[in-house]
Design a protein around this motif. Structure first.
Motif, mmCIF file in Angstrom:
data_model
loop_
_atom_site.group_PDB
_atom_site.id
_atom_site.type_symbol
_atom_site.label_atom_id
_atom_site.label_comp_id
_atom_site.label_asym_id
_atom_site.label_seq_id
_atom_site.Cartn_x
_atom_site.Cartn_y
_atom_site.Cartn_z
ATOM 1 N N GLY A 269 -20.775 -32.021 50.708
ATOM 2 C CA GLY A 269 -19.458 -32.013 50.084
ATOM 3 C C GLY A 269 -19.274 -30.771 49.222
ATOM 4 O O GLY A 269 -20.245 -30.192 48.713
ATOM 5 N N ALA A 270 -18.004 -30.387 49.057
ATOM 6 C CA ALA A 270 -17.690 -29.238 48.191
ATOM 7 C C ALA A 270 -18.100 -29.540 46.755
ATOM 8 O O ALA A 270 -18.364 -28.641 45.961
ATOM 9 C CB ALA A 270 -16.196 -28.932 48.263
ATOM 10 N N LYS A 271 -18.171 -30.829 46.445
ATOM 11 C CA LYS A 271 -18.606 -31.206 45.093
ATOM 12 C C LYS A 271 -20.030 -30.713 44.855
ATOM 13 O O LYS A 271 -20.344 -30.177 43.807
ATOM 14 C CB LYS A 271 -18.506 -32.729 44.931
ATOM 15 N N TRP B 163 -9.172 -29.465 38.556
ATOM 16 C CA TRP B 163 -9.754 -30.651 39.192
ATOM 17 C C TRP B 163 -10.792 -31.275 38.257
ATOM 18 O O TRP B 163 -11.624 -30.594 37.675
ATOM 19 C CB TRP B 163 -10.382 -30.318 40.550
ATOM 20 N N TYR C 247 -14.625 -30.228 37.522
ATOM 21 C CA TYR C 247 -15.057 -28.878 37.114
ATOM 22 C C TYR C 247 -15.684 -28.903 35.723
ATOM 23 O O TYR C 247 -16.659 -28.207 35.447
ATOM 24 C CB TYR C 247 -13.883 -27.893 37.066
ATOM 25 N N SER D 169 -8.469 -23.958 41.686
ATOM 26 C CA SER D 169 -8.173 -24.347 43.072
ATOM 27 C C SER D 169 -6.742 -23.956 43.410
ATOM 28 O O SER D 169 -5.844 -24.098 42.597
ATOM 29 C CB SER D 169 -8.374 -25.853 43.293
ATOM 30 N N ASN E 139 -5.424 -29.011 42.990
ATOM 31 C CA ASN E 139 -5.541 -30.418 42.630
ATOM 32 C C ASN E 139 -5.686 -30.410 41.109
ATOM 33 O O ASN E 139 -6.674 -29.842 40.620
ATOM 34 C CB ASN E 139 -6.794 -31.018 43.298
ATOM 35 N N ILE F 100 -10.355 -25.886 49.120
ATOM 36 C CA ILE F 100 -10.506 -27.067 49.972
ATOM 37 C C ILE F 100 -9.160 -27.593 50.501
ATOM 38 O O ILE F 100 -9.102 -28.262 51.519
ATOM 39 C CB ILE F 100 -11.326 -28.169 49.254
ATOM 40 N N TYR F 101 -8.052 -27.252 49.814
ATOM 41 C CA TYR F 101 -6.720 -27.678 50.304
ATOM 42 C C TYR F 101 -6.011 -26.575 51.085
ATOM 43 O O TYR F 101 -4.804 -26.663 51.320
ATOM 44 C CB TYR F 101 -5.834 -28.135 49.131
ATOM 45 N N SER G 190 -13.426 -32.282 54.011
ATOM 46 C CA SER G 190 -12.947 -33.584 53.525
ATOM 47 C C SER G 190 -11.434 -33.752 53.669
ATOM 48 O O SER G 190 -10.965 -34.806 54.081
ATOM 49 C CB SER G 190 -13.291 -33.754 52.045
ATOM 50 N N LYS G 191 -10.698 -32.734 53.270
ATOM 51 C CA LYS G 191 -9.240 -32.898 53.173
ATOM 52 C C LYS G 191 -8.555 -32.582 54.492
ATOM 53 O O LYS G 191 -7.805 -33.407 55.024
ATOM 54 C CB LYS G 191 -8.682 -31.995 52.064
ATOM 55 N N ARG H 1 -19.024 -35.996 54.064
ATOM 56 C CA ARG H 1 -19.713 -35.199 53.053
ATOM 57 C C ARG H 1 -20.214 -33.841 53.529
ATOM 58 O O ARG H 1 -21.416 -33.561 53.502
ATOM 59 C CB ARG H 1 -20.878 -35.998 52.408
HETATM 60 N N1 PMP Z 1 -12.444 -29.601 44.999
HETATM 61 C C1 PMP Z 1 -11.262 -30.222 44.878
HETATM 62 C C2 PMP Z 1 -10.129 -29.468 44.279
HETATM 63 C C3 PMP Z 1 -11.111 -31.542 45.310
HETATM 64 O O1 PMP Z 1 -9.932 -32.155 45.184
HETATM 65 C C4 PMP Z 1 -12.211 -32.213 45.868
HETATM 66 C C5 PMP Z 1 -11.986 -33.631 46.302
HETATM 67 N N2 PMP Z 1 -12.993 -34.434 46.388
HETATM 68 C C6 PMP Z 1 -13.421 -31.522 45.958
HETATM 69 C C7 PMP Z 1 -13.514 -30.226 45.516
HETATM 70 C C8 PMP Z 1 -14.676 -32.139 46.510
HETATM 71 O O2 PMP Z 1 -14.557 -32.434 47.843
HETATM 72 P P1 PMP Z 1 -15.745 -32.975 48.730
HETATM 73 O O3 PMP Z 1 -16.943 -33.121 47.856
HETATM 74 O O4 PMP Z 1 -15.277 -34.248 49.305
HETATM 75 O O5 PMP Z 1 -15.957 -31.917 49.781
#
Ligand code: PMP
Ligand code: GLU
Length: 395
Positions: free
Chosen positions: A100-102, A126, A129, A172, A176, A207-208, A237-238, A246
């Motif tokens: 995941g980007a998280k 977001w 962060y 971002s 978000n 990510i968006y 994810s998006k 993930r």
């Molecule tokens: N960055 C932003 C701005 C997000 O809204 C999200 C949403 N979960 C994430 C990162 C993380 O995304 P994920 O871990 O699902 O790839």
């Protein structure tokens, strides 16, 4: 008595988005008819061509640990995607695939921040962060914006927030929670400030990227003078509705990618092998394959903005991307609604949950205490019903 937890986790906030989603789930289990507009996750299913690749990967016996930074052919697909969609040139040693980007963001905070390093967060930002930075020892520095400036940070405000301790900026676009999208000119103006401060690293969370209803998406790293100091974060994810699969990834200067690889190698190892195989199909496909989702989000944006206009005290910008509206609801502060005095946006979000059975997220978690975040990644039916309930609850 149990042994004490670490100060680190005690000082950490619970993710407000996940907490609200859990609360909504709990109330639903108790039999309440909750409409969940709290979690930012597309309600579409995963496209069939992506599912087929995952099924094929299982049949082909993919099962072992993968290289920590991702399969070589996935990294190649990411390189091709970065070139195709963003005009960015990366080599395999600059790419790291994560859970995941998280996790991509958490890796970056862990490998770049020392205690006391300041992290600039144009607000609203977001939710994670701030705590991802703090847990790595960083000090979040919010840069306030306003609804009048479409929640975008100005070069002047950015310049004023920079100190000798500034190490990083995270933003971002599409944003978000505000849905704001920086144009090329706006990003260039921010870059003009940043180039004067070469020790600041920029984390550009894209990510968006595809959920953008306005002009073309612009990557900070596409500016030649920012490339060496920018990390581009993205994921599936998006755009592909693959939140639970993930997979996120970065394109970064090589020394940073190597450090993330090292960090991840001690914490999680490589991301899930089946999801990595499926991500190759997702990224190799033209973005036109997911246009139907973008078109649906655009329609829902129109719907929700129209409905919210009818409710007194809800002030919104026009989001140009992502799938959130972020209305300023400060009109209700100090007012008593159904016997409850609303002091802040958290009270208001709680009021909506209890009285309208609609889950939203407090703006406080995103660094703007005047707003709430409403996700419109939901069916038109749910959006209509939710806004009608909100309207009745506040009337
Ligand atoms: N960055 C932003 C701005 C997000 O809204 C999200 C949403 N979960 C994430 C990162 C993380 O995304 P994920 O871990 O699902 O790839
Ligand atoms: N990014 C989504 C949101 O902002 C998912 C929840 C999360 O990962 O925190 O709602």
């Amino acid at each position: 008595m149990n042994p004490k937890l670490s100060d680190r986790v005690n000082q950490m906030a619970t993710s407000a988005t996940l907490a609200m989603a859990a609360k909504a789930r709990e109330l639903r289990e108790q039999g309440k008819d909750i409409i969940g507009l709290s979690l930012g996750e597309p309600d579409f299913t995963v496209p069939n061509f992506v599912k087929d690749s995952a099924i094929q990967a299982i049949k082909d016996d993919y099962h072992s640990y993968t290289p920590v930074d991702g399969y070589g052919d996935l990294k190649q697909a990411i390189i091709t995607k970065f070139k195709r969609d963003n005009g960015l040139d990366y080599s395999p040693s600059q790419i790291v695939v994560s859970t995941g980007a998280k996790q991509s963001l958490a890796n970056l905070a862990q490998v770049l921040l020392n205690p006391g390093d300041e992290v600039l967060l144009p607000a609203p930002y977001w939710v994670s962060y701030s705590d991802i930075s703090k847990v790595a020892g960083g000090v979040p520095v919010e840069i306030p914006t306003s609804i009048e400036s479409d929640f975008k940070v100005t070069p002047e405000a950015l310049e004023a927030a920079i100190t000798p301790k500034t190490k990083m900026m995270i933003y971002s676009s599409p944003c978000n929670p505000s849905g704001s999208v920086y144009s090329k000119e706006e990003l260039r103006a921010l870059a003009n400030v940043l180039v004067k401060h070469p020790s600041i690293i920029v984390v550009s969370d894209e990510i968006y990227e595809h959920i953008n209803f306005t002009g073309p998406h612009v990557s900070m790293a596409a500016f030649e003078d920012m490339y060496d100091r920018t990390i581009t974060v993205n994921g599936v994810s998006k755009a592909f509705s693959m939140t639970g699969w993930r997979i996120g990834y970065i394109g970064a200067p090589e020394y940073i990618a190597r450090a993330c690889n090292k960090m991840q190698g001690q914490v999680t190892s490589g991301a899930n092998c089946i999801a990595q195989r499926a991500t190759i199909s997702a990224l190799e496909t033209s973005p036109s394959a997911i246009q139907y989702m973008i078109d649906a989000f655009k329609e829902r944006r129109k719907l929700i903005l129209g409905l919210l206009k009818e409710i007194p005290g809800f002030k919104t910008n026009e989001p140009e991307g992502a799938f959130y509206v972020f209305p300023d609801i400060s009109y209700y502060f100090g007012k008593t609604l159904k016997g409850k005095t609303i002091e802040n946006s958290s009270d208001f979000a709680l009021f909506l949950l209890e009285e309208a059975n609609v889950a939203t997220v407090t703006g406080q978690a995103f660094g703007d205490p005047n707003c709430i975040r409403i996700s419109y990644a939901a069916s038109e039916e749910d959006i209509k019903e939710a806004i009608s309930r909100i309207s009745q609850a506040v009337s």
